[in-house]
Motif scaffolding. Structure first.
Motif, PDB file in Angstrom:
ATOM      1  N   ARG A  41       0.863  -1.185   0.000  1.00 50.02           N
ATOM      2  CA  ARG A  41       0.000   0.000   0.000  1.00 50.02           C
ATOM      3  C   ARG A  41       0.898   1.233   0.000  1.00 50.02           C
ATOM      4  O   ARG A  41       1.242   1.785   1.045  1.00 50.02           O
ATOM      5  CB  ARG A  41      -0.946  -0.030   1.204  1.00 50.02           C
ATOM      6  CG  ARG A  41      -1.966  -1.170   1.096  1.00 50.02           C
ATOM      7  CD  ARG A  41      -3.006  -1.130   2.194  1.00 50.02           C
ATOM      8  NE  ARG A  41      -3.943  -2.231   2.057  1.00 50.02           N
ATOM      9  CZ  ARG A  41      -5.124  -2.170   1.443  1.00 50.02           C
ATOM     10  NH1 ARG A  41      -5.511  -1.029   0.917  1.00 50.02           N
ATOM     11  NH2 ARG A  41      -5.906  -3.227   1.370  1.00 50.02           N
ATOM     12  N   LEU A  42       1.254   1.661  -1.207  1.00 48.52           N
ATOM     13  CA  LEU A  42       2.219   2.741  -1.368  1.00 48.52           C
ATOM     14  C   LEU A  42       1.586   4.127  -1.291  1.00 48.52           C
ATOM     15  O   LEU A  42       2.238   5.095  -0.904  1.00 48.52           O
ATOM     16  CB  LEU A  42       2.931   2.597  -2.725  1.00 48.52           C
ATOM     17  CG  LEU A  42       3.769   1.334  -2.943  1.00 48.52           C
ATOM     18  CD1 LEU A  42       4.267   1.284  -4.375  1.00 48.52           C
ATOM     19  CD2 LEU A  42       4.942   1.312  -1.979  1.00 48.52           C
ATOM     20  N   PHE A  43       0.320   4.235  -1.698  1.00 46.08           N
ATOM     21  CA  PHE A  43      -0.309   5.552  -1.838  1.00 46.08           C
ATOM     22  C   PHE A  43      -0.924   6.011  -0.519  1.00 46.08           C
ATOM     23  O   PHE A  43      -1.739   5.299   0.070  1.00 46.08           O
ATOM     24  CB  PHE A  43      -1.417   5.502  -2.891  1.00 46.08           C
ATOM     25  CG  PHE A  43      -0.941   5.292  -4.303  1.00 46.08           C
ATOM     26  CD1 PHE A  43      -0.713   6.368  -5.141  1.00 46.08           C
ATOM     27  CD2 PHE A  43      -0.736   4.011  -4.794  1.00 46.08           C
ATOM     28  CE1 PHE A  43      -0.292   6.176  -6.447  1.00 46.08           C
ATOM     29  CE2 PHE A  43      -0.304   3.804  -6.098  1.00 46.08           C
ATOM     30  CZ  PHE A  43      -0.079   4.898  -6.923  1.00 46.08           C
ATOM     31  N   ASN A  44      -0.556   7.198  -0.063  1.00 51.98           N
ATOM     32  CA  ASN A  44      -1.316   7.829   0.998  1.00 51.98           C
ATOM     33  C   ASN A  44      -2.428   8.661   0.367  1.00 51.98           C
ATOM     34  O   ASN A  44      -2.556   8.711  -0.865  1.00 51.98           O
ATOM     35  CB  ASN A  44      -0.415   8.675   1.902  1.00 51.98           C
ATOM     36  CG  ASN A  44       0.312   9.784   1.151  1.00 51.98           C
ATOM     37  OD1 ASN A  44      -0.215  10.362   0.205  1.00 51.98           O
ATOM     38  ND2 ASN A  44       1.527  10.086   1.572  1.00 51.98           N
ATOM     39  N   HIS A 262      -9.116   1.242  -9.131  1.00 54.08           N
ATOM     40  CA  HIS A 262      -8.325   0.068  -9.490  1.00 54.08           C
ATOM     41  C   HIS A 262      -6.994   0.037  -8.743  1.00 54.08           C
ATOM     42  O   HIS A 262      -6.322  -0.997  -8.723  1.00 54.08           O
ATOM     43  CB  HIS A 262      -8.096   0.025 -11.002  1.00 54.08           C
ATOM     44  CG  HIS A 262      -9.378   0.058 -11.787  1.00 54.08           C
ATOM     45  ND1 HIS A 262     -10.370  -0.867 -11.604  1.00 54.08           N
ATOM     46  CD2 HIS A 262      -9.822   0.913 -12.742  1.00 54.08           C
ATOM     47  CE1 HIS A 262     -11.381  -0.591 -12.421  1.00 54.08           C
ATOM     48  NE2 HIS A 262     -11.073   0.489 -13.116  1.00 54.08           N
ATOM     49  N   MET A 263      -6.633   1.149  -8.117  1.00 48.20           N
ATOM     50  CA  MET A 263      -5.419   1.214  -7.301  1.00 48.20           C
ATOM     51  C   MET A 263      -5.730   1.061  -5.814  1.00 48.20           C
ATOM     52  O   MET A 263      -4.854   1.263  -4.967  1.00 48.20           O
ATOM     53  CB  MET A 263      -4.697   2.553  -7.533  1.00 48.20           C
ATOM     54  CG  MET A 263      -4.458   2.919  -8.988  1.00 48.20           C
ATOM     55  SD  MET A 263      -3.577   1.633  -9.890  1.00 48.20           S
ATOM     56  CE  MET A 263      -2.038   1.576  -9.001  1.00 48.20           C
ATOM     57  N   SER A 264      -6.965   0.685  -5.477  1.00 47.45           N
ATOM     58  CA  SER A 264      -7.407   0.649  -4.079  1.00 47.45           C
ATOM     59  C   SER A 264      -6.547  -0.235  -3.198  1.00 47.45           C
ATOM     60  O   SER A 264      -6.275   0.094  -2.036  1.00 47.45           O
ATOM     61  CB  SER A 264      -8.862   0.165  -3.998  1.00 47.45           C
ATOM     62  OG  SER A 264      -9.736   1.085  -4.585  1.00 47.45           O
ATOM     63  N   GLU A 265      -6.146  -1.388  -3.733  1.00 44.04           N
ATOM     64  CA  GLU A 265      -5.413  -2.348  -2.911  1.00 44.04           C
ATOM     65  C   GLU A 265      -3.980  -1.917  -2.641  1.00 44.04           C
ATOM     66  O   GLU A 265      -3.259  -2.587  -1.896  1.00 44.04           O
ATOM     67  CB  GLU A 265      -5.463  -3.725  -3.569  1.00 44.04           C
ATOM     68  CG  GLU A 265      -6.876  -4.289  -3.622  1.00 44.04           C
ATOM     69  CD  GLU A 265      -6.979  -5.593  -4.368  1.00 44.04           C
ATOM     70  OE1 GLU A 265      -6.096  -6.462  -4.163  1.00 44.04           O
ATOM     71  OE2 GLU A 265      -7.921  -5.758  -5.161  1.00 44.04           O
ATOM     72  N   GLU A 266      -3.576  -0.803  -3.264  1.00 40.20           N
ATOM     73  CA  GLU A 266      -2.255  -0.237  -3.004  1.00 40.20           C
ATOM     74  C   GLU A 266      -2.356   1.132  -2.344  1.00 40.20           C
ATOM     75  O   GLU A 266      -1.416   1.922  -2.369  1.00 40.20           O
ATOM     76  CB  GLU A 266      -1.468  -0.170  -4.310  1.00 40.20           C
ATOM     77  CG  GLU A 266      -1.053  -1.549  -4.794  1.00 40.20           C
ATOM     78  CD  GLU A 266      -0.898  -1.622  -6.303  1.00 40.20           C
ATOM     79  OE1 GLU A 266       0.244  -1.527  -6.774  1.00 40.20           O
ATOM     80  OE2 GLU A 266      -1.912  -1.783  -7.006  1.00 40.20           O
ATOM     81  N   THR A 267      -3.539   1.386  -1.740  1.00 35.21           N
ATOM     82  CA  THR A 267      -3.798   2.669  -1.092  1.00 35.21           C
ATOM     83  C   THR A 267      -4.052   2.454   0.402  1.00 35.21           C
ATOM     84  O   THR A 267      -4.804   1.562   0.785  1.00 35.21           O
ATOM     85  CB  THR A 267      -5.031   3.351  -1.719  1.00 35.21           C
ATOM     86  OG1 THR A 267      -4.792   3.538  -3.117  1.00 35.21           O
ATOM     87  CG2 THR A 267      -5.295   4.703  -1.071  1.00 35.21           C
ATOM     88  N   ARG A 268      -3.439   3.259   1.231  1.00 34.93           N
ATOM     89  CA  ARG A 268      -3.643   3.160   2.674  1.00 34.93           C
ATOM     90  C   ARG A 268      -5.018   3.714   3.049  1.00 34.93           C
ATOM     91  O   ARG A 268      -5.432   4.740   2.518  1.00 34.93           O
ATOM     92  CB  ARG A 268      -2.556   3.946   3.414  1.00 34.93           C
ATOM     93  CG  ARG A 268      -1.142   3.453   3.128  1.00 34.93           C
ATOM     94  CD  ARG A 268      -0.102   4.439   3.631  1.00 34.93           C
ATOM     95  NE  ARG A 268       1.176   4.218   2.960  1.00 34.93           N
ATOM     96  CZ  ARG A 268       2.158   5.113   2.928  1.00 34.93           C
ATOM     97  NH1 ARG A 268       2.008   6.282   3.521  1.00 34.93           N
ATOM     98  NH2 ARG A 268       3.289   4.839   2.288  1.00 34.93           N
ATOM     99  N   GLN A 269      -5.680   3.005   3.957  1.00 35.64           N
ATOM    100  CA  GLN A 269      -7.019   3.386   4.398  1.00 35.64           C
ATOM    101  C   GLN A 269      -7.916   3.693   3.199  1.00 35.64           C
ATOM    102  O   GLN A 269      -8.542   4.754   3.102  1.00 35.64           O
ATOM    103  CB  GLN A 269      -6.947   4.579   5.355  1.00 35.64           C
ATOM    104  CG  GLN A 269      -6.163   4.271   6.625  1.00 35.64           C
ATOM    105  CD  GLN A 269      -6.234   5.365   7.669  1.00 35.64           C
ATOM    106  OE1 GLN A 269      -6.673   6.474   7.407  1.00 35.64           O
ATOM    107  NE2 GLN A 269      -5.796   5.042   8.869  1.00 35.64           N
ATOM    108  N   ALA A 270      -7.974   2.722   2.307  1.00 35.82           N
ATOM    109  CA  ALA A 270      -8.647   2.915   1.022  1.00 35.82           C
ATOM    110  C   ALA A 270     -10.131   3.222   1.165  1.00 35.82           C
ATOM    111  O   ALA A 270     -10.709   3.927   0.323  1.00 35.82           O
ATOM    112  CB  ALA A 270      -8.455   1.676   0.144  1.00 35.82           C
ATOM    113  N   ARG A 271     -10.774   2.699   2.195  1.00 37.50           N
ATOM    114  CA  ARG A 271     -12.212   2.918   2.352  1.00 37.50           C
ATOM    115  C   ARG A 271     -12.565   4.392   2.521  1.00 37.50           C
ATOM    116  O   ARG A 271     -13.675   4.809   2.187  1.00 37.50           O
ATOM    117  CB  ARG A 271     -12.747   2.119   3.541  1.00 37.50           C
ATOM    118  CG  ARG A 271     -12.855   0.625   3.297  1.00 37.50           C
ATOM    119  CD  ARG A 271     -13.367  -0.094   4.529  1.00 37.50           C
ATOM    120  NE  ARG A 271     -14.617   0.459   4.974  1.00 37.50           N
ATOM    121  CZ  ARG A 271     -15.045   0.423   6.240  1.00 37.50           C
ATOM    122  NH1 ARG A 271     -14.285  -0.108   7.181  1.00 37.50           N
ATOM    123  NH2 ARG A 271     -16.216   0.930   6.568  1.00 37.50           N
TER     124      ARG A 271
END
Length: 521
Positions: A41-44, A262-271
């Motif tokens: 999860r690279l993206f903040n 589509h990048m959700s699984e690489e995003t922190r606290q995606a919800r």
């Protein structure tokens, strides 16, 4: 927007709730090894917001693609029509943001469709939705790559008057650009969040630069020209038809905001991060795009001169600054944004490909994640190679490649319609699935319905040709290509989907949800 603390995603996926509702995430218990879901999860929030903001780049899209709307509808259609498009896109994005709050997962539309669709039809609808979305994103990547290559070719033509632009040159530019950016997605993906962050800042700074240059240096048109002048140079006898066809330019600038999901699984606290990014990206880009459209219409100089060039924005900048070099510098800034959009498009298309493969529709070989770089490298190259092959059609006939490019808008609109339609259906059920933390409360249903009406209306017009009489070169091939891709999915359903495809891999959903829950703790 209102935020209502409904039930947590943990509650939504709990065994108790699953037992009390007549559908589940998948109909077959497949093996779901963790290596299919283990990505970093690279993206903040800031990075994923600027990723989304840059990808949409709506004001740049209006500036780069004004030719069609100046031919059909004219300045009036653009000045007033973009307001309709922005409001419609806000309704679409808010509806998708609600679903992203429930399930922030790489499959996005087809996962939400499976979650919300009627129980008896959900497997078939999910199958069709998955293929529609995948083909749409392949076409969107082709369209973005084509736009970027066209900017490069336009800059070359403006700097070197003796240069004769050839269609095969465009193909080589697309292939070279996609190769470099696919390698970046493979080996330097950890840098992409920062690249998109910088591109997002440039997106806003360039807006200020263009606005200041046009307002201070460019010639002026009257308010009557901007808000009342119409054009029907496309051959349509009906101003109504011409006006709606002209709106396809602003519509193209507000398609693809689902790329961030589509990048959700690489995003922190995606919800929380992903729904906010979807909606506020459209709001921000809507404000910037409207301001830029009005500014350009007031200061664009000769419409005829702009229409006589392959890239009207270059001529508009030359007329404003009186300098070819200054115009080149300004448009080069747009090229940097367009290159970053292509980079983001490869990332989003690859994650959708990866998700569709681990759910068994595409070969499982594409679900592989390279452990060294934590990237689905095979899924990166599949859409890229498909677009490269399609770009070769330019060598024989540019209309053939444009046919596949045209599929992007209509395909994504259909995917939005299916997902939002399932959301509306779900709201009326006794076993309605609970919403996520980010939702519209009592405004949800009317906004969903408006989004459906808007999407259906423009899906029809997306199929119309820009010019009459219709020839092989100016034909809008979006409809026949969309029908062909839909027919492929339908035939493949009877060959594989109905009997050998067990539905979505529910263990993948469970693992993704568990990781999301851990992020919230």
């Amino acid at each position: 927007m209102e935020r209502h603390e409904m039930k947590s995603l943990k509650t939504i996926t709990s065994p108790e709730w699953q037992r009390n509702q007549p559908y589940s995430y998948g109909d077959q218990n497949k093996d779901a090894p963790a290596d299919k879901t283990q990505v970093k999860r690279l993206f903040n929030f800031t990075q994923i917001f600027f990723f989304s903001l840059t990808y949409l780049s709506s004001w740049e899209t209006q500036a780069l693609n004004m030719s069609a709307v100046l031919t059909n509808g004219g300045p009036e259609a653009l000045a007033w029509g973009i307001l309709i498009v922005v409001v419609g896109a806000m309704a679409q994005s808010a509806s998708l943001a609600e679903m992203a709050s429930i399930q922030p997962i790489a499959g996005a539309q087809y996962h939400w469709t499976n979650y919300l669709a009627p129980p008896r039809q959900k497997k078939f609808i999910t199958w069709m939705q998955g293929w529609v979305t995948w083909f749409a994103w392949i076409s969107t990547l082709a369209g973005v790559a084509n736009t970027t290559a066209t900017i490069i070719q336009g800059l070359a033509s403006a700097n070197y008057p003796g240069y004769e632009a050839k269609a095969w040159h465009l193909t080589l530019i697309i292939i070279a650009m996609l190769t470099i950016e696919a390698l970046m997605n493979m080996y330097t993906f950890s840098l992409i969040p920062w690249i998109e962050l910088v591109a997002g800042v440039l997106h806003v700074c360039l807006f200020v630069v263009f606005l200041v240059v046009f307002i201070t240096l460019a010639p002026r048109h009257t308010a009557e020209f901007v808000f009342l002048r119409t054009e029907s140079a496309g051959g349509w006898n009906s101003d109504f038809a011409s006006w709606n066809i002209g709106l396809l330019t602003p519509v193209w600038g507000f398609v693809g905001f689902d790329g961030v999901v589509h990048m959700s699984e690489e995003t922190r606290q995606a919800r929380q991060a992903v729904p906010k990014s979807i909606f506020y990206t459209v709001v921000t880009n809507g404000i910037l795009a409207y301001a830029m459209v009005i500014c350009i219409l007031f200061t664009m100089g000769s419409v005829q001169d702009a229409q006589n060039t392959n890239l009207p924005i270059i001529e508009i900048c030359i007329q404003a600054t009186g300098s070819v070099k200054s115009a080149m510098a300004m448009v080069s800034g747009l090229l940097i944004i367009s290159l970053s959009v292509t980079l983001a498009s490869i990332a989003s298309a690859s994650r959708l490909t990866w998700a569709w493969a681990r759910d068994g529709a595409l070969p499982e070989w594409f679900a592989y994640i390279d452990r060294r770089h934590n990237v689905p490298v095979r899924a990166v190259w599949l859409p890229v190679l498909v677009v490269m092959c399609l770009a070769c059609l330019n060598i024989a006939d540019t209309a053939a490649f444009q046919a596949f490019v045209a599929l992007g808008s209509i395909g994504l609109f259909v995917s939005y319609f299916i997902a939002i339609g399932c959301m509306v259906h779900n709201r009326f059920q006794d076993y309605a699935a609970p919403l996520g933390d980010w939702n519209m409360g009592r405004w949800g249903l009317p906004v969903n319905v408006f989004a459906l009406v808007y999407t259906a209306w423009f899906t029809v017009w997306l199929a119309f040709p820009t010019y009459l009489p219709v020839t092989g070169e100016n034909m809008n091939y979006a409809s026949p290509i969309f029908l062909a891709s839909t027919l492929f999915a339908l035939v493949y359903w009877f060959l594989k989907g109905r009997t050998r495809w067990g539905g979505l891999n529910k263990d993948v959903v469970r693992l993704v949800v568990e990781k999301g829950e851990l992020q919230l703790r």
